[in-house]
Write a protein that holds these residues in place. Structure first.
Motif: not given
Length: 120
Positions: A3-4, A52-57, A62-65
């Motif tokens: 991502t970076t 912000g969008k990358l953080s949300e993604l 993380t939540n999905m896993s």
């Protein structure tokens, strides 16, 4: 692709495009400075939106896993339980069918023997 690296490429490309457009337009120094300020402000807003969008993604992944780690074992356990219940419920029918097949086979043997005795 990390991502970076993607964000760095996006920023580099955007800055290069902005500088190229600014220096290739026939404007006065004051207009160019104003355009640069506006472009840099817009770029910062867009960069913050991307962050912000990358953080949300990242949070969503993380939540999905985490949910998958909880849900998948439960689903597997439920399927195993259902299979076991199905085996138990079909066991009685299996035994009954085996007895009926055995009785039919015995009847056929007796019928064959009686036919053979009649032909003698």
């Amino acid at each position: 692709m990390k991502t970076t690296n993607f964000v760095l490429g996006l920023i580099t490309g955007s800055v290069t495009a902005a500088v190229t457009v600014l220096f290739s337009t026939p404007q006065s120094g004051r207009e160019i400075r104003s355009s640069v300020k506006t472009a840099s402000t817009d770029m910062l807003h867009k960069l913050n939106d991307v962050k912000g969008k990358l953080s949300e993604l990242t949070d969503s992944i993380t939540n999905m896993s985490k949910e998958a780690k909880e849900i998948v074992p439960e689903a597997i356990s439920d399927v195993k339980g259902s299979i076991e219940q199905w085996k138990i419920s079909t066991e009685k029918n299996k035994e009954r069918l085996e007895k009926e097949i055995s009785a039919i086979q015995n009847s056929l043997l007796e019928l064959e023997q009686s036919i053979a005795n009649q032909q003698k």
